[in-house]
Design an enzyme around this catalytic site. Structure first.
Site, PDB file in Angstrom:
ATOM      1  N   LYS A  22     -55.649  -1.492  19.618  1.00 20.42           N
ATOM      2  CA  LYS A  22     -56.512  -1.345  20.796  1.00 20.42           C
ATOM      3  C   LYS A  22     -56.904  -2.707  21.354  1.00 20.42           C
ATOM      4  O   LYS A  22     -56.880  -2.923  22.572  1.00 20.42           O
ATOM      5  CB  LYS A  22     -57.776  -0.567  20.414  1.00 20.42           C
ATOM      6  CG  LYS A  22     -58.773  -0.415  21.560  1.00 20.42           C
ATOM      7  CD  LYS A  22     -60.141   0.008  21.097  1.00 20.42           C
ATOM      8  CE  LYS A  22     -60.925  -1.137  20.518  1.00 20.42           C
ATOM      9  NZ  LYS A  22     -62.384  -0.898  20.488  1.00 20.42           N
ATOM     10  N   ASN A  23     -57.253  -3.633  20.466  1.00 21.60           N
ATOM     11  CA  ASN A  23     -57.747  -4.932  20.919  1.00 21.60           C
ATOM     12  C   ASN A  23     -56.658  -5.828  21.487  1.00 21.60           C
ATOM     13  O   ASN A  23     -56.947  -6.897  22.020  1.00 21.60           O
ATOM     14  CB  ASN A  23     -58.476  -5.642  19.777  1.00 21.60           C
ATOM     15  CG  ASN A  23     -59.811  -4.988  19.455  1.00 21.60           C
ATOM     16  OD1 ASN A  23     -60.361  -4.248  20.262  1.00 21.60           O
ATOM     17  ND2 ASN A  23     -60.314  -5.239  18.258  1.00 21.60           N
ATOM     18  N   CYS A 117     -70.345  -1.236  21.618  1.00 26.42           N
ATOM     19  CA  CYS A 117     -71.054  -1.022  20.356  1.00 26.42           C
ATOM     20  C   CYS A 117     -72.276  -1.933  20.260  1.00 26.42           C
ATOM     21  O   CYS A 117     -72.234  -3.085  20.673  1.00 26.42           O
ATOM     22  CB  CYS A 117     -70.130  -1.316  19.177  1.00 26.42           C
ATOM     23  SG  CYS A 117     -68.907  -0.033  18.862  1.00 26.42           S
ATOM     24  N   ARG A 122     -73.041 -10.384  22.559  1.00 28.36           N
ATOM     25  CA  ARG A 122     -71.731 -10.900  22.930  1.00 28.36           C
ATOM     26  C   ARG A 122     -71.817 -11.310  24.407  1.00 28.36           C
ATOM     27  O   ARG A 122     -71.306 -10.628  25.281  1.00 28.36           O
ATOM     28  CB  ARG A 122     -70.651  -9.830  22.698  1.00 28.36           C
ATOM     29  CG  ARG A 122     -70.444  -9.537  21.230  1.00 28.36           C
ATOM     30  CD  ARG A 122     -69.219  -8.710  20.970  1.00 28.36           C
ATOM     31  NE  ARG A 122     -69.533  -7.288  21.043  1.00 28.36           N
ATOM     32  CZ  ARG A 122     -68.679  -6.326  20.721  1.00 28.36           C
ATOM     33  NH1 ARG A 122     -67.472  -6.616  20.311  1.00 28.36           N
ATOM     34  NH2 ARG A 122     -69.031  -5.059  20.799  1.00 28.36           N
ATOM     35  N   ASP A 308     -64.311  -7.066  11.578  1.00 30.02           N
ATOM     36  CA  ASP A 308     -63.993  -5.652  11.773  1.00 30.02           C
ATOM     37  C   ASP A 308     -63.598  -4.936  10.485  1.00 30.02           C
ATOM     38  O   ASP A 308     -63.389  -3.721  10.491  1.00 30.02           O
ATOM     39  CB  ASP A 308     -62.866  -5.498  12.810  1.00 30.02           C
ATOM     40  CG  ASP A 308     -63.375  -5.609  14.235  1.00 30.02           C
ATOM     41  OD1 ASP A 308     -64.598  -5.677  14.427  1.00 30.02           O
ATOM     42  OD2 ASP A 308     -62.541  -5.604  15.164  1.00 30.02           O
ATOM     43  N   VAL A 330     -70.367 -13.293  12.148  1.00 26.99           N
ATOM     44  CA  VAL A 330     -69.836 -13.166  13.513  1.00 26.99           C
ATOM     45  C   VAL A 330     -70.815 -12.425  14.418  1.00 26.99           C
ATOM     46  O   VAL A 330     -71.136 -12.879  15.514  1.00 26.99           O
ATOM     47  CB  VAL A 330     -68.463 -12.470  13.495  1.00 26.99           C
ATOM     48  CG1 VAL A 330     -67.913 -12.328  14.912  1.00 26.99           C
ATOM     49  CG2 VAL A 330     -67.474 -13.252  12.620  1.00 26.99           C
ATOM     50  N   ARG A 400     -63.087   5.700  19.489  1.00 27.62           N
ATOM     51  CA  ARG A 400     -62.822   4.533  20.326  1.00 27.62           C
ATOM     52  C   ARG A 400     -61.791   3.598  19.690  1.00 27.62           C
ATOM     53  O   ARG A 400     -61.191   2.785  20.393  1.00 27.62           O
ATOM     54  CB  ARG A 400     -64.115   3.742  20.578  1.00 27.62           C
ATOM     55  CG  ARG A 400     -65.133   4.473  21.449  1.00 27.62           C
ATOM     56  CD  ARG A 400     -66.344   3.596  21.742  1.00 27.62           C
ATOM     57  NE  ARG A 400     -65.916   2.289  22.205  1.00 27.62           N
ATOM     58  CZ  ARG A 400     -66.326   1.143  21.676  1.00 27.62           C
ATOM     59  NH1 ARG A 400     -67.158   1.133  20.666  1.00 27.62           N
ATOM     60  NH2 ARG A 400     -65.894   0.005  22.158  1.00 27.62           N
TER      61      ARG A 400
END
Length: 431
Positions: A22-23, A117, A122, A308, A330, A400
């Site tokens: 997805k990313n 999320c 960010r 992640d 992070v 998602r």
């Protein structure tokens, strides 16, 4: 609202095909706005964020053709507007990725400040400062970023990112592809998904060098052309299924993946006592029925251990032999799964950005609530090994980022199914 019901205690075993990342797919779909020629994107995962991005492109007047294998032909030659409205981007932070391409190709963009999320700050400041360095006039008003390029277009610039930002690197790289002159991005993100975007841009005629390092050099070109490009495999989905085998004492082979982009995770799984073997496009993990050993870890930008995968390893450590510490550097708000794991009997103590975990011989099923994408994955993993039934609520988060997770896990032997509130009325879960 859908939920997942999991009955724990079964080791998972078998083979699972890994979906496209997805990313990587999201920025590549945004990059199709940089050309007037059709771009075909292959290996696109069927996920809610992808659907939202396609709706956004369609809203702009982009022509989309999806075949039965989920290859998507994108044609932006008849773009009707340059606005990304709030109602389409409020659930997805990656929507900011259309800003750079729209500005570079069409000279203007109106993009709502994005959602996503709730895992921490960010900020988009890095994106805006970089685009301003390339000559853009940018205003933030009424929740929208309004950006205009000079009449002669964006120009190259030397940009230093104060913090390593994946989407910041990607946005500026896409904008620089059509800017006049040369752009250098220092302290750039090194993630494989950034490298995948660079490879796609180069296939479209861009001149990007240094992808995979912390310094990118982009020589702007006058125009980009169409291409066909396959998205790389999802390393986080791969890692999640490998942890599913590790946490249940099982054996799983992940197919259509890449071991070379998951080295930090594979090292920790080996440290946990797993037997890990790899080929060019597969990874196999076999716990040989053993309980994993606790492993301490510290998240950081690639190539270090990925944030992640932090939640999944918290679940693993919760049932492992020994004590561990998990430090998150992070995102500052990425331990919301801890409270839910505690409901299942996990012994976890939080101090600042570190979780101190004492492994338990077993945990018990409970009703739990997903708070973000990777937190939901950790709760599913915990449910696989918990005694009794686990009910995971708010699984729209997991949809998602994971394609058909309950179907893939069921094919590996897990007792898991998706239910509605009406279905629950007929079930006796003992909660």
């Amino acid at each position: 609202m859908d939920k997942l019901v999991i009955t724990g205690g079964r080791p998972v075993a078998g083979e699972v095909r890994i979906s496209g990342a997805k990313n990587a797919a999201l920025p590549i779909l945004a990059a199709t706005l940089l050309t007037d020629e059709p771009v075909t994107v292959c290996n696109v995962p069927h996920l809610h964020d992808i659907t939202t991005t396609l709706e956004l492109l369609g809203h702009m007047g982009v022509s989309l053709v999806v075949d039965e294998r989920l290859n998507i032909e994108v044609d932006a030659s008849r773009l009707a507007n340059v606005q990304a409205p709030y109602q389409l981007v409020r659930t997805m932070r990656a929507s900011i990725l259309v800003l750079g391409p729209l500005l570079a190709h069409y000279g203007r963009a109106e993009v709502s400040l994005p959602g996503g999320c709730a895992i921490g700050s960010r900020p988009v400041d890095l994106h805006l400062e970089g685009l301003r360095a390339m000559g853009a006039d940018i205003r933030v008003e009424n929740g929208y970023i309004e950006a205009d390029a000079p009449a002669e277009g964006l120009h190259g610039a030397r940009i230093f990112l104060d913090i390593v930002s994946v989407t910041g690197t990607e946005n500026l790289m896409m904008a620089a592809a059509l800017a006049r002159g040369t752009t250098v991005i220092e302290n750039a993100a090194r993630e494989p998904e950034v490298e995948d975007l660079a490879d796609c841009l180069n296939a479209m005629g861009a001149k990007v060098r240094g992808a995979g390092t912390d310094t990118l050099t982009i020589e702007g070109v006058e125009r980009l052309h169409g291409t066909t490009y396959c998205v790389l495999p999802d390393r986080i989905e791969t890692g999640t299924y490998l942890v599913a085998a590790a946490i249940t004492g099982g054996r799983v082979r992940t197919k259509d993946t890449r071991p070379d982009i998951l080295e930090a995770v594979l090292a920790k799984l080996t440290e946990a006592g797993a037997k890990v073997t790899t080929g060019e496009d597969w990874i196999e993990l076999d716990m040989e029925g053993r309980r994993p050993r606790a492993v301490s870890l510290h998240t950081a930008p690639y190539p270090a251990f990925p944030t992640d995968m932090q939640a999944q390893f918290c679940a693993l450590n919760a049932i492992a032999e020994g004590a561990s510490t998990v430090t998150e550097t992070v995102f500052e708000n990425r331990f919301m799964h801890v409270q839910e794991l505690q409901r299942m009997g996990a012994e976890i103590r939080l101090e600042g950005n570190t979780a101190f975990i004492n492994g338990c011989p077993g945990i018990t099923g409970a009703p739990v609530m997903a708070t973000d994408l990777r937190a939901s994955a950790s709760l599913v993993l915990a449910g696989l090994v918990a005694e009794g039934h686990t009910l995971v609520d708010r699984i729209y988060h997991i949809d998602r980022g994971y394609e058909c997770i309950e179907e893939k896990l069921a094919a590996l032997g897990a007792s898991i199914r998706r239910v509605t509130d009406r279905d629950l009325e007929k079930l006796d879960l003992g909660h």
